[in-house]
Design a protein around this motif. Sequence first.
Motif, PDB file in Angstrom:
ATOM      1  N   SER A   5      82.075  35.110-102.074  1.00 25.82           N
ATOM      2  CA  SER A   5      81.192  34.363-102.974  1.00 25.82           C
ATOM      3  C   SER A   5      81.927  33.182-103.601  1.00 25.82           C
ATOM      4  CB  SER A   5      80.670  35.274-104.083  1.00 25.82           C
ATOM      5  OG  SER A   5      79.906  36.310-103.555  1.00 25.82           O
ATOM      6  N   ALA A   6      83.156  33.429-104.047  1.00 28.03           N
ATOM      7  CA  ALA A   6      83.940  32.347-104.647  1.00 28.03           C
ATOM      8  C   ALA A   6      84.192  31.232-103.642  1.00 28.03           C
ATOM      9  CB  ALA A   6      85.265  32.893-105.173  1.00 28.03           C
ATOM     10  N   THR A   7      84.472  31.610-102.407  1.00 29.06           N
ATOM     11  CA  THR A   7      84.711  30.602-101.367  1.00 29.06           C
ATOM     12  C   THR A   7      83.461  29.793-101.085  1.00 29.06           C
ATOM     13  OG1 THR A   7      86.374  32.048-100.388  1.00 29.06           O
ATOM     14  CG2 THR A   7      85.526  30.262 -99.012  1.00 29.06           C
ATOM     15  N   GLY A   8      82.328  30.475-100.953  1.00 23.62           N
ATOM     16  CA  GLY A   8      81.065  29.761-100.702  1.00 23.62           C
ATOM     17  C   GLY A   8      80.700  28.815-101.817  1.00 23.62           C
ATOM     18  N   ILE A   9      80.860  29.279-103.041  1.00 23.23           N
ATOM     19  CA  ILE A   9      80.546  28.433-104.196  1.00 23.23           C
ATOM     20  C   ILE A   9      81.496  27.244-104.272  1.00 23.23           C
ATOM     21  CG2 ILE A   9      80.530  28.384-106.720  1.00 23.23           C
ATOM     22  CD1 ILE A   9      79.566  31.335-106.576  1.00 23.23           C
ATOM     23  N   ALA A  10      82.788  27.490-104.025  1.00 22.36           N
ATOM     24  CA  ALA A  10      83.769  26.404-104.081  1.00 22.36           C
ATOM     25  C   ALA A  10      83.520  25.374-102.985  1.00 22.36           C
ATOM     26  CB  ALA A  10      85.186  26.964-103.963  1.00 22.36           C
ATOM     27  N   LEU A  11      83.162  25.834-101.786  1.00 23.19           N
ATOM     28  CA  LEU A  11      82.873  24.883-100.700  1.00 23.19           C
ATOM     29  C   LEU A  11      81.621  24.059-100.993  1.00 23.19           C
ATOM     30  CD1 LEU A  11      83.792  27.008 -97.570  1.00 23.19           C
ATOM     31  CD2 LEU A  11      84.916  24.918 -98.351  1.00 23.19           C
ATOM     32  N   SER A  12      80.605  24.692-101.558  1.00 24.28           N
ATOM     33  CA  SER A  12      79.395  23.943-101.933  1.00 24.28           C
ATOM     34  C   SER A  12      79.714  22.918-103.011  1.00 24.28           C
ATOM     35  CB  SER A  12      78.312  24.896-102.441  1.00 24.28           C
ATOM     36  OG  SER A  12      77.910  25.762-101.426  1.00 24.28           O
ATOM     37  N   PHE A  13      80.476  23.343-104.019  1.00 22.37           N
ATOM     38  CA  PHE A  13      80.890  22.432-105.084  1.00 22.37           C
ATOM     39  C   PHE A  13      81.672  21.249-104.507  1.00 22.37           C
ATOM     40  CE2 PHE A  13      84.534  21.283-107.790  1.00 22.37           C
ATOM     41  CZ  PHE A  13      83.857  20.702-108.850  1.00 22.37           C
ATOM     42  N   ALA A  14      82.628  21.542-103.623  1.00 22.60           N
ATOM     43  CA  ALA A  14      83.469  20.492-103.044  1.00 22.60           C
ATOM     44  C   ALA A  14      82.639  19.522-102.209  1.00 22.60           C
ATOM     45  CB  ALA A  14      84.571  21.118-102.200  1.00 22.60           C
ATOM     46  N   GLU A  15      81.670  20.054-101.481  1.00 18.35           N
ATOM     47  CA  GLU A  15      80.801  19.189-100.661  1.00 18.35           C
ATOM     48  C   GLU A  15      80.053  18.197-101.545  1.00 18.35           C
ATOM     49  OE1 GLU A  15      79.419  17.945 -97.003  1.00 18.35           O
ATOM     50  OE2 GLU A  15      80.592  19.785 -97.203  1.00 18.35           O
ATOM     51  N   TYR A  16      79.514  18.670-102.651  1.00 16.09           N
ATOM     52  CA  TYR A  16      78.782  17.783-103.562  1.00 16.09           C
ATOM     53  C   TYR A  16      79.697  16.799-104.269  1.00 16.09           C
ATOM     54  CZ  TYR A  16      74.463  20.409-103.003  1.00 16.09           C
ATOM     55  OH  TYR A  16      73.335  20.987-102.492  1.00 16.09           O
ATOM     56  N   VAL A  17      80.919  17.199-104.562  1.00 16.47           N
ATOM     57  CA  VAL A  17      81.852  16.302-105.248  1.00 16.47           C
ATOM     58  C   VAL A  17      82.371  15.214-104.320  1.00 16.47           C
ATOM     59  CG1 VAL A  17      84.151  16.211-106.298  1.00 16.47           C
ATOM     60  CG2 VAL A  17      82.546  17.958-107.005  1.00 16.47           C
ATOM     61  N   VAL A  18      82.646  15.555-103.072  1.00 17.55           N
ATOM     62  CA  VAL A  18      83.290  14.635-102.139  1.00 17.55           C
ATOM     63  C   VAL A  18      82.295  13.687-101.468  1.00 17.55           C
ATOM     64  CG1 VAL A  18      84.602  14.563 -99.970  1.00 17.55           C
ATOM     65  CG2 VAL A  18      85.222  16.182-101.748  1.00 17.55           C
ATOM     66  N   THR A  19      81.065  14.130-101.247  1.00  8.24           N
ATOM     67  CA  THR A  19      80.089  13.340-100.490  1.00  8.24           C
ATOM     68  C   THR A  19      79.863  11.932-101.034  1.00  8.24           C
ATOM     69  OG1 THR A  19      79.004  15.334 -99.688  1.00  8.24           O
ATOM     70  CG2 THR A  19      77.708  13.318 -99.645  1.00  8.24           C
TER      71      THR A  19
END
Length: 125
Positions: A5-19
């Motif tokens: 769950s932490a990995t999924g949330i962190a990857l989603s967060f990173a995708e929105y931050v980096v895009t």
Amino acid sequence: MRPASATGIALSFAEYVVTPFYSGSTPPQSVVKCVAAAAILGLTIVNCVSVRMATGIQVVSMVFKLVALAVIILGGVVMLFQGHTENFEEPFENTKADVSSIGIAFYQGLWSFGGVEHFELKLRN
């Protein structure tokens, strides 16, 4: 917190931050993964330094989420009152109803509902 769950949330967060920094193209996965790892590491450090500070960050992020939801809901209500109902004319057009789509929908619903279980466990302890 569960590691997946932490990995999924962190990857989603990173995708929105980096895009926003890669307009017109998708960001490289290595950059997204590095930002996700940095986010997990930062939250881990905060939690190790002070549980009280980690709780404060959770409260602040919850307030931001509720404010964002309120803005989205109020914006939708305003648009409805202005007569923008075109999205309700064919609501189920192009809907997939095969078994795999229904299974994925249930999984996503369970994923989003997992926070309530975590909250209930904290209240019991």
